[in-house]
Scaffold this motif. Structure first.
Motif, mmCIF file in Angstrom:
data_model
loop_
_atom_site.group_PDB
_atom_site.id
_atom_site.type_symbol
_atom_site.label_atom_id
_atom_site.label_comp_id
_atom_site.label_asym_id
_atom_site.label_seq_id
_atom_site.Cartn_x
_atom_site.Cartn_y
_atom_site.Cartn_z
ATOM 1 N N LEU A 149 22.881 4.132 -2.375
ATOM 2 C CA LEU A 149 22.067 3.866 -1.200
ATOM 3 C C LEU A 149 22.298 4.925 -0.125
ATOM 4 O O LEU A 149 21.348 5.416 0.499
ATOM 5 N N LEU A 150 23.549 5.292 0.079
ATOM 6 C CA LEU A 150 23.868 6.297 1.089
ATOM 7 C C LEU A 150 23.214 7.634 0.755
ATOM 8 O O LEU A 150 22.630 8.297 1.615
ATOM 9 N N VAL A 151 23.293 8.040 -0.497
ATOM 10 C CA VAL A 151 22.720 9.331 -0.912
ATOM 11 C C VAL A 151 21.201 9.345 -0.750
ATOM 12 O O VAL A 151 20.616 10.311 -0.250
ATOM 13 N N LEU A 152 20.541 8.283 -1.144
ATOM 14 C CA LEU A 152 19.075 8.279 -1.174
ATOM 15 C C LEU A 152 18.423 7.973 0.169
ATOM 16 O O LEU A 152 17.303 8.444 0.434
ATOM 17 N N PHE A 153 19.094 7.204 1.044
ATOM 18 C CA PHE A 153 18.395 6.708 2.232
ATOM 19 C C PHE A 153 19.040 7.080 3.559
ATOM 20 O O PHE A 153 18.604 6.589 4.600
ATOM 21 N N ARG A 154 20.015 7.941 3.549
ATOM 22 C CA ARG A 154 20.625 8.344 4.814
ATOM 23 C C ARG A 154 19.613 8.920 5.795
ATOM 24 O O ARG A 154 19.720 8.759 7.003
ATOM 25 N N GLY A 199 0.817 -1.204 0.000
ATOM 26 C CA GLY A 199 0.000 0.000 0.000
ATOM 27 C C GLY A 199 0.846 1.247 0.000
ATOM 28 O O GLY A 199 1.551 1.547 -0.961
ATOM 29 N N LYS A 200 0.849 1.949 1.141
ATOM 30 C CA LYS A 200 1.538 3.241 1.205
ATOM 31 C C LYS A 200 3.060 3.127 1.138
ATOM 32 O O LYS A 200 3.748 4.118 0.891
ATOM 33 N N SER A 201 3.582 1.937 1.366
ATOM 34 C CA SER A 201 5.039 1.752 1.328
ATOM 35 C C SER A 201 5.560 1.398 -0.057
ATOM 36 O O SER A 201 6.742 1.095 -0.213
ATOM 37 N N LYS A 202 4.682 1.422 -1.053
ATOM 38 C CA LYS A 202 5.058 0.932 -2.381
ATOM 39 C C LYS A 202 6.279 1.659 -2.946
ATOM 40 O O LYS A 202 7.203 1.034 -3.473
ATOM 41 N N ARG A 203 6.310 2.979 -2.822
ATOM 42 C CA ARG A 203 7.399 3.755 -3.437
ATOM 43 C C ARG A 203 8.757 3.400 -2.826
ATOM 44 O O ARG A 203 9.734 3.167 -3.549
ATOM 45 N N ILE A 204 8.820 3.348 -1.510
ATOM 46 C CA ILE A 204 10.105 3.077 -0.869
ATOM 47 C C ILE A 204 10.544 1.633 -1.132
ATOM 48 O O ILE A 204 11.732 1.361 -1.348
ATOM 49 N N PHE A 264 9.834 -0.214 -3.829
ATOM 50 C CA PHE A 264 10.298 -0.332 -5.205
ATOM 51 C C PHE A 264 11.662 0.328 -5.392
ATOM 52 O O PHE A 264 12.502 -0.153 -6.165
ATOM 53 N N THR A 265 11.905 1.433 -4.691
ATOM 54 C CA THR A 265 13.214 2.086 -4.779
ATOM 55 C C THR A 265 14.301 1.192 -4.193
ATOM 56 O O THR A 265 15.379 1.019 -4.778
ATOM 57 N N LEU A 266 14.005 0.617 -3.020
ATOM 58 C CA LEU A 266 14.966 -0.300 -2.414
ATOM 59 C C LEU A 266 15.188 -1.530 -3.303
ATOM 60 O O LEU A 266 16.321 -2.005 -3.444
ATOM 61 N N ALA A 267 14.117 -2.022 -3.904
ATOM 62 C CA ALA A 267 14.247 -3.189 -4.780
ATOM 63 C C ALA A 267 15.170 -2.891 -5.951
ATOM 64 O O ALA A 267 15.982 -3.741 -6.350
ATOM 65 N N ALA A 268 15.054 -1.687 -6.511
ATOM 66 C CA ALA A 268 15.921 -1.310 -7.634
ATOM 67 C C ALA A 268 17.392 -1.251 -7.193
ATOM 68 O O ALA A 268 18.284 -1.735 -7.900
ATOM 69 N N LEU A 269 17.631 -0.669 -6.018
ATOM 70 C CA LEU A 269 19.010 -0.571 -5.528
ATOM 71 C C LEU A 269 19.575 -1.950 -5.177
ATOM 72 O O LEU A 269 20.723 -2.274 -5.516
ATOM 73 N N PHE A 270 18.768 -2.760 -4.499
ATOM 74 C CA PHE A 270 19.226 -4.097 -4.155
ATOM 75 C C PHE A 270 19.517 -4.914 -5.415
ATOM 76 O O PHE A 270 20.382 -5.798 -5.417
#
Length: 413
Positions: A388-393, A211-216, A218-224
């Motif tokens: 990952l550091l830039v986007l999720f710090r 649901g509301k966590s979809k964006r984060i 999918f972003t993590l999935a792309a980085l992983f």
């Protein structure tokens, strides 16, 4: 933790350890077995790719429906599939049948778990654990896996010992190891059968898995996926193949090397928990991963086996600290009902991305023993660390408390 939850945890850890033992020796013996059957390094890469593609597709299917079916049922089905995979791999000798088994089965070219079991067991751990204890729980899970896989790597010497002792030829000895892998699948199913019948998200779980966590997510999935694509070049089967080619190692020597790398990785999980409490999950992932990947870049340029072993050991002490922290981070930044889907959606693209790399690594090893797969892996994984550091710090789990931080993070709004 309640008695039911404690029993569930023990069963998950026991089954994980048993499967990791099988993965530990199969990942080393897979290239040996395939070469013994007359296949080329490129064929080895193709089959390793097939195993990862099949695991990715199955994990995605399971992740999207786990909230309806229940984890126990799916884990039992996965254990049955593991048993069938081992028996089938021991029974067939030709490339195309082996490729089919690789696609639909649970065979793992890595000592780590990339199979359908991973998102299911992660969701179960998140279900039985508390928010503050989650990272330690994931570290315990990873520790169990790594130690068992290390023992499995030592066990990979059994075919060599059987041949040298005159007890069997190489091919039958290797086939027996895959039969054992199938029996391990049956043993895992026996353990899972005592899990609570219904382990799933609460009744108020939304119909949509995310649901509301979809964006984060999918972003993590792309980085992983970027990290996994790099890691696919050096899955244990391909790294072992490079060592066999470059230094003409036996499986006994290679197994000993991978035993110690596995032990160092195992205890690094416990260190990761302490570091994460001080500097946060994301910084722990990045600042332990970066030096490990720099070592990976250097290994192809080192001509002496002794220094290659030193770099592999040093890398193993750092490179896996992101495993429990990554899993804990994903579970922390989504809501409880979304956890099965989040675990699957972040795991599946990793498997898909990692699937292409062994094929490319097999091709590169077929034309050169330089170690291009290691160099490429290091470069790609460094790019992942920095992104990952830039986007999720600044994206911190609600329960995360930092005592000291090398890079102060502004408070959340």
């Amino acid at each position: 933790m309640s008695e039911i939850n404690a029993s569930t945890l023990r069963r998950v850890l026991l089954a994980r350890g048993l499967r990791a033992f099988g993965d530990g020796y199969v990942s080393l013996l897979l290239p040996v077995y395939l070469i013994t059957l007359g296949l080329s390094p490129f064929n080895v890469g193709v089959i390793a790719t097939a195993t990862l593609l099949g695991s990715a597709a199955l994990s995605l299917l399971v992740g999207l429906h786990a909230h309806r079916i229940g984890y126990r049922t799916l884990l039992l089905a996965a254990a049955a599939l593991m048993a069938a995979t081992g028996f089938a791999f021991a029974a067939v000798n030709d490339f195309w049948p082996l490729l089919v088994v690789a696609v639909i089965g649970t065979l793992n070219p890595s000592s780590g778990d990339v199979s359908v079991f991973l998102p299911l067991e992660q969701a179960v751990l998140a279900h039985v654990g508390t928010d503050r204890g989650r990272t330690a729980l994931f570290a315990r899970y990873s520790l169990t896996s790594a130690l068992a896989a290390a023992l499995g790597a030592l066990f990979a010497a059994v075919p060599d010992l059987a041949v040298s002792g005159g007890y069997a030829g190489m091919k039958p000895a290797l086939q027996a190891m895959f039969v054992l892998y199938g029996l391990i699948g049956l043993g895992s199913g026996w353990i899972y059968r005592k899990l609570p019948i219904r382990l799933a998200a609460p009744e108020h779980a939304p119909a949509a898995p995310l649901g509301k966590s979809k964006r984060i997510v999918f972003t993590l999935a792309a980085l992983f996926s970027l990290d996994a694509f790099g890691g696919g070049f050096v899955v244990q089967s391909m790294l072992a193949l490079w060592l066999f080619q470059r230094f003409e190692l036996s499986t006994t020597v290679a197994g000993t090397i991978f035993f110690w790398t596995g032990v160092l990785s195992a205890f690094s999980y416990l260190v990761a928990v302490r570091i994460a409490k001080r500097i946060g999950l994301v910084n722990t992932m990045v600042f332990t991963h970066l030096p490990a990947n720099l070592m990976l870049l250097l290994i192809p340029f080192v001509p002496q086996l002794s220094w290659v072993i030193v770099l592999l050991l040093a890398r193993s002490a750092l490179s896996q600290m992101d495993v429990p922290t990554r899993g804990s981070y994903v579970m922390a930044v989504v809501t409880p009902p979304e956890r099965p889907a989040a675990a699957s959606i972040t795991a599946v693209p990793r498997s898909l991305a990692a699937a292409a790399s062994p094929l490319l690594a097999g091709y590169l090893l077929g034309i050169s023993t330089f170690g291009w797969p290691l160099f490429i892996a290091g470069a790609l994984k460094i790019a992942y660390d920095l992104t990952l550091l830039v986007l999720f710090r600044t994206v911190r789990p609600p329960e995360e408390t930092i005592v000291r931080h090398a890079f102060p993070i502004p408070p959340r709004d």
